[in-house]
Design a protein around this motif. Sequence first.
Motif, short mmCIF file in Angstrom:
data_model
loop_
_atom_site.label_atom_id
_atom_site.label_comp_id
_atom_site.label_asym_id
_atom_site.label_seq_id
_atom_site.Cartn_x
_atom_site.Cartn_y
_atom_site.Cartn_z
N ALA A 17 0.84 -1.21 0.00
CA ALA A 17 0.00 0.00 0.00
C ALA A 17 0.87 1.25 0.00
O ALA A 17 0.64 2.19 -0.78
N GLU A 18 1.89 1.26 0.85
CA GLU A 18 2.76 2.45 0.92
C GLU A 18 3.52 2.64 -0.39
O GLU A 18 3.67 3.75 -0.87
N ASN A 19 4.00 1.53 -0.97
CA ASN A 19 4.71 1.66 -2.25
C ASN A 19 3.78 2.18 -3.35
O ASN A 19 4.20 2.98 -4.19
N GLY A 50 9.62 7.49 3.92
CA GLY A 50 10.15 7.12 5.23
C GLY A 50 9.38 5.95 5.83
O GLY A 50 9.96 5.09 6.51
N GLN A 51 8.08 5.92 5.56
CA GLN A 51 7.25 4.83 6.09
C GLN A 51 7.62 3.50 5.45
O GLN A 51 7.61 2.45 6.10
N VAL A 52 7.93 3.54 4.15
CA VAL A 52 8.37 2.33 3.45
C VAL A 52 9.64 1.80 4.13
O VAL A 52 9.76 0.60 4.42
N TYR A 108 -7.67 4.43 5.11
CA TYR A 108 -7.40 3.02 4.80
C TYR A 108 -6.12 2.59 5.53
O TYR A 108 -6.05 1.52 6.14
N GLU A 109 -5.11 3.46 5.47
CA GLU A 109 -3.84 3.16 6.14
C GLU A 109 -4.00 3.16 7.65
O GLU A 109 -3.40 2.33 8.35
N ILE A 110 -4.78 4.12 8.16
CA ILE A 110 -5.00 4.20 9.62
C ILE A 110 -5.61 2.88 10.10
O ILE A 110 -5.18 2.31 11.11
N GLU A 138 1.87 9.51 11.74
CA GLU A 138 2.02 10.36 10.55
C GLU A 138 0.75 10.35 9.69
O GLU A 138 0.37 11.37 9.14
N GLU A 139 0.10 9.18 9.60
CA GLU A 139 -1.13 9.10 8.80
C GLU A 139 -2.24 9.93 9.44
O GLU A 139 -2.97 10.64 8.75
N VAL A 140 -2.34 9.83 10.77
CA VAL A 140 -3.39 10.58 11.48
C VAL A 140 -3.15 12.08 11.30
O VAL A 140 -4.08 12.84 10.99
FE LIG Z 1 1.40 6.03 4.52
#
Ligand SMILES: [Fe+2]
Length: 196
Positions: A17-19, A50-52, A108-110, A138-140
């Motif tokens: 998802a992050e990619n 950074g999340q990846v 969706y990520e949260i 970071e998503e929030v």
């Molecule tokens: Fe993300």
Amino acid sequence: MSLRNVLIDELRDMYSAENQLVKALPKLAKGSIDPTLKDLFKTHLEETKGQVLRLRQVFEHLGEKPTGQHCSGMEGVVEEGADALEKDEEGPSFDSGIVGAALRTEHYEIAGYTACIMMAKTLGERDVVSLLTENLNEEVAAAKKISAAAQPILKQSAAQPDEEEEAPKTAKEKTSARKSVQDEKAAAAAVKKSAA
Ligand SMILES: [Fe+2]
């Protein structure tokens, strides 16, 4: 299947998802009109990279490889974003559609990180929990910033004149309209029951 394996699956989903977002966010940044919104997407792109990397650390910690699962949920959400970018709305109304699509990706990520953190906590994987919590925070924060930036855009959009709703034109729009009717039909009996 053990909880650890479920967690690995979920994490691979998040990694995919992050990619996917690393590819999609520049399109949202390029396509949106409002400068604040553009900047937010650019900033979040850097965060997403950074999340990846943080997810790679999680996998290293667990001694597993990060690939192996494509996240079709995010593929669908990204597709909705692409649809928003294709709309021939003008100015603030165009951006309003993009805000809706962007918030969908964040939430969706949260949801994904919240589930992974619960699992990692249950398994006593404290380092994994702390890395994932950084991503979740970071998503929030990104969702909050997008919502704040949306306020003036939505107000301007509300002031734009109404245009007549156009009939679906492209094959994709026609399929989408037809499927929405099927969705309604498939749920109709159950909805009727709950209303009774
Ligand atoms: Fe993300």
